[in-house]
Design a protein around this motif. Structure first.
Motif, PDB file in Angstrom:
ATOM      1  N   GLY A 141       0.800  -1.219   0.000  1.00  0.00           N
ATOM      2  CA  GLY A 141       0.000   0.000   0.000  1.00  0.00           C
ATOM      3  C   GLY A 141       0.834   1.271   0.000  1.00  0.00           C
ATOM      4  N   ALA A 142       2.004   1.226  -0.620  1.00  0.00           N
ATOM      5  CA  ALA A 142       2.919   2.377  -0.606  1.00  0.00           C
ATOM      6  C   ALA A 142       2.520   3.427  -1.632  1.00  0.00           C
ATOM      7  N   GLN A 143       2.872   4.676  -1.335  1.00  0.00           N
ATOM      8  CA  GLN A 143       2.712   5.763  -2.300  1.00  0.00           C
ATOM      9  C   GLN A 143       4.079   6.111  -2.897  1.00  0.00           C
ATOM     10  N   ALA A 144       4.101   6.342  -4.207  1.00  0.00           N
ATOM     11  CA  ALA A 144       5.339   6.703  -4.887  1.00  0.00           C
ATOM     12  C   ALA A 144       5.353   8.159  -5.339  1.00  0.00           C
ATOM     13  N   PHE A 145       4.207   8.824  -5.220  1.00  0.00           N
ATOM     14  CA  PHE A 145       4.083  10.232  -5.610  1.00  0.00           C
ATOM     15  C   PHE A 145       2.804  10.745  -4.962  1.00  0.00           C
ATOM     16  N   VAL A 146       2.558  12.017  -5.055  1.00  0.00           N
ATOM     17  CA  VAL A 146       1.350  12.618  -4.470  1.00  0.00           C
ATOM     18  C   VAL A 146       0.245  12.595  -5.522  1.00  0.00           C
ATOM     19  N   GLU A 147      -0.819  11.892  -5.212  1.00  0.00           N
ATOM     20  CA  GLU A 147      -1.930  11.682  -6.136  1.00  0.00           C
ATOM     21  C   GLU A 147      -3.200  12.261  -5.515  1.00  0.00           C
ATOM     22  N   GLU A 148      -4.093  12.766  -6.326  1.00  0.00           N
ATOM     23  CA  GLU A 148      -5.337  13.331  -5.794  1.00  0.00           C
ATOM     24  C   GLU A 148      -6.124  12.291  -5.001  1.00  0.00           C
ATOM     25  N   ARG A 149      -6.081  11.039  -5.425  1.00  0.00           N
ATOM     26  CA  ARG A 149      -6.765   9.980  -4.673  1.00  0.00           C
ATOM     27  C   ARG A 149      -6.198   9.878  -3.257  1.00  0.00           C
ATOM     28  N   THR A 150      -4.882  10.020  -3.123  1.00  0.00           N
ATOM     29  CA  THR A 150      -4.251   9.994  -1.806  1.00  0.00           C
ATOM     30  C   THR A 150      -4.736  11.165  -0.966  1.00  0.00           C
ATOM     31  N   ALA A 217      -8.614  -1.738  -4.218  1.00  0.00           N
ATOM     32  CA  ALA A 217      -9.578  -0.785  -3.658  1.00  0.00           C
ATOM     33  C   ALA A 217      -8.926   0.164  -2.648  1.00  0.00           C
ATOM     34  N   ASP A 218      -7.608   0.324  -2.740  1.00  0.00           N
ATOM     35  CA  ASP A 218      -6.884   1.200  -1.807  1.00  0.00           C
ATOM     36  C   ASP A 218      -7.377   2.634  -1.947  1.00  0.00           C
ATOM     37  N   GLU A 219      -7.901   3.184  -0.848  1.00  0.00           N
ATOM     38  CA  GLU A 219      -8.450   4.533  -0.887  1.00  0.00           C
ATOM     39  C   GLU A 219      -7.374   5.612  -0.843  1.00  0.00           C
ATOM     40  N   PHE A 220      -6.112   5.203  -0.635  1.00  0.00           N
ATOM     41  CA  PHE A 220      -5.027   6.177  -0.547  1.00  0.00           C
ATOM     42  C   PHE A 220      -4.063   6.102  -1.733  1.00  0.00           C
ATOM     43  N   GLY A 221      -4.431   5.386  -2.777  1.00  0.00           N
ATOM     44  CA  GLY A 221      -3.541   5.350  -3.927  1.00  0.00           C
ATOM     45  C   GLY A 221      -3.975   4.342  -4.974  1.00  0.00           C
ATOM     46  N   SER A 222      -3.816   4.700  -6.231  1.00  0.00           N
ATOM     47  CA  SER A 222      -4.173   3.820  -7.340  1.00  0.00           C
ATOM     48  C   SER A 222      -3.083   2.777  -7.572  1.00  0.00           C
ATOM     49  N   ALA A 223      -3.369   1.876  -8.494  1.00  0.00           N
ATOM     50  CA  ALA A 223      -2.406   0.819  -8.837  1.00  0.00           C
ATOM     51  C   ALA A 223      -1.181   1.359  -9.558  1.00  0.00           C
ATOM     52  N   GLU A 224      -1.186   2.628  -9.926  1.00  0.00           N
ATOM     53  CA  GLU A 224      -0.001   3.209 -10.552  1.00  0.00           C
ATOM     54  C   GLU A 224       1.172   3.233  -9.577  1.00  0.00           C
ATOM     55  N   HIS A 225       0.910   3.310  -8.291  1.00  0.00           N
ATOM     56  CA  HIS A 225       1.996   3.356  -7.306  1.00  0.00           C
ATOM     57  C   HIS A 225       2.820   2.063  -7.294  1.00  0.00           C
ATOM     58  N   PRO A 226       2.214   0.886  -7.110  1.00  0.00           N
ATOM     59  CA  PRO A 226       3.033  -0.322  -7.127  1.00  0.00           C
ATOM     60  C   PRO A 226       3.671  -0.587  -8.479  1.00  0.00           C
ATOM     61  N   ILE A 238      -1.434  -6.790  -7.466  1.00  0.00           N
ATOM     62  CA  ILE A 238      -2.626  -5.999  -7.186  1.00  0.00           C
ATOM     63  C   ILE A 238      -3.713  -6.956  -6.696  1.00  0.00           C
ATOM     64  N   LEU A 239      -4.166  -6.772  -5.448  1.00  0.00           N
ATOM     65  CA  LEU A 239      -5.096  -7.709  -4.832  1.00  0.00           C
ATOM     66  C   LEU A 239      -6.533  -7.199  -4.976  1.00  0.00           C
ATOM     67  N   ALA A 240      -7.355  -7.956  -5.683  1.00  0.00           N
ATOM     68  CA  ALA A 240      -8.743  -7.567  -5.943  1.00  0.00           C
ATOM     69  C   ALA A 240      -9.532  -7.463  -4.639  1.00  0.00           C
ATOM     70  N   GLY A 241     -10.322  -6.404  -4.529  1.00  0.00           N
ATOM     71  CA  GLY A 241     -11.212  -6.247  -3.394  1.00  0.00           C
ATOM     72  C   GLY A 241     -10.541  -5.852  -2.095  1.00  0.00           C
ATOM     73  N   ILE A 242      -9.269  -5.544  -2.126  1.00  0.00           N
ATOM     74  CA  ILE A 242      -8.498  -5.239  -0.912  1.00  0.00           C
ATOM     75  C   ILE A 242      -8.200  -3.741  -0.873  1.00  0.00           C
ATOM     76  N   GLY A 243      -8.253  -3.156   0.319  1.00  0.00           N
ATOM     77  CA  GLY A 243      -8.014  -1.737   0.499  1.00  0.00           C
ATOM     78  C   GLY A 243      -6.580  -1.417   0.878  1.00  0.00           C
ATOM     79  N   HIS A 244      -6.417  -0.469   1.783  1.00  0.00           N
ATOM     80  CA  HIS A 244      -5.104   0.096   2.076  1.00  0.00           C
ATOM     81  C   HIS A 244      -4.235  -0.772   2.987  1.00  0.00           C
ATOM     82  N   ASN A 245      -4.817  -1.798   3.600  1.00  0.00           N
ATOM     83  CA  ASN A 245      -4.068  -2.608   4.567  1.00  0.00           C
ATOM     84  C   ASN A 245      -4.043  -4.076   4.160  1.00  0.00           C
TER      85      ASN A 245
END
Length: 267
Positions: A141-150, A217-226, A238-245
């Motif tokens: 669930g890491a962020q690699a940049f600042v995204e509006e979703r984050t 389904a991570d609410e703090f970042g899209s799949a572009e980060h991983p 990318i784990l389907a149906g899984i959020g930030h944790n």
């Protein structure tokens, strides 16, 4: 949830750092790491601490047969309060300032950097700074940049913490530092001065295998980060149906992925 058949004992340490005392914990059969495989070093998220990893370090040690080390950054959990606001380089600072103290205290040479959320960014920076001793890199669930979703997720969380019961939940783990913890997270990330932050420079220096785990389904970042973290260095899961944790929401799957990844490592 995976439960280890034989729980590893825990060994606690207090480490003196420039900004305050740091609480650290080792999950391993022995208090010393002589002859042990390279450990996982865990970097917690913006609201986290050692206790908030819950059972994951124990399960990770059991699943991989490796020691696991976690610690509370200064300002969090059982560590001392941070003397002031977070510095601009707080993500890079863990690999520069804290990793050498962990190395000295626990006596490991090589290690695997593993972090959740902003702790994933700290793991990236640590791997980039220590290419000779960092064996591999795992992010969740890491962020690699600042995204509006984050930022949208942070704004929503900030509103939740305006209610007394929201802050009270954090006080169980951070005591009277809880207000600082929330502000350090929300005010840093929502600041215009932070808008241009990325991990790109650090990622360009990562020369070890990478596993980037992320919930679809991570609410703090899209799949572009991983994808950005893993590109040319390893793989993104990318784990389907899984959020930030993912380590809480899909612990067995995450342990299997990390276990398989660790088995492929030379060391």
């Amino acid at each position: 949830m995976t439960q280890p058949a034989t729980p590893s004992p825990t060994h606690d340490r207090t480490i003196r750092a420039k900004t305050g005392d740091v609480f650290a914990r080792l999950w391993w059969a022995n208090a010393e790491l002589d002859g042990a495989p390279p450990p996982f070093v865990l970097f917690h998220d913006s609201l986290g601490c050692t206790e908030l990893w819950r059972g994951f370090p124990q399960a990770l040690a059991a699943a991989t047969g490796r020691p696991v080390i976690a610690y509370d950054r200064v300002g969090f959990g059982r560590s001392d309060p941070f003397p002031g606001p977070l510095p601009a380089d707080f993500i890079a600072a863990e690999g520069r300032d804290t990793l050498p103290l962990l190395h000295e205290t626990f006596g490991f040479s090589r290690f695997i950097a593993c972090g959740h959320s902003v702790g994933g960014g700290m793991a990236v920076e640590t791997a980039a700074r220590h290419p000779d001793t960092c064996l591999a890199l795992v992010t969740m669930g890491a962020q690699a940049f600042v995204e509006e979703r984050t930022l949208a997720g942070i704004r929503a969380a900030k509103a939740d913490f305006t209610a007394p019961e929201g802050l009270a939940r954090l006080e169980r783990y951070h005591g009277d530092k809880a207000g600082w913890v929330v502000d350090a997270w929300t005010e840093t990330w929502l600041s215009p001065a932070f808008a241009g932050w990325t991990l790109d420079a650090a990622l360009a220096r990562v020369a070890r295998p990478v596993l980037a785990i992320h919930g679809a389904a991570d609410e703090f970042g899209s799949a572009e980060h991983p994808r950005r973290i893993a590109e040319g260095r390893g793989r993104a899961e990318i784990l389907a149906g899984i959020g930030h944790n993912p380590h809480r929401e899909a612990e067995d799957q995450v342990l299997r992925l990390i276990g398989e990844f660790a088995c492929e490592l030379a060391g």
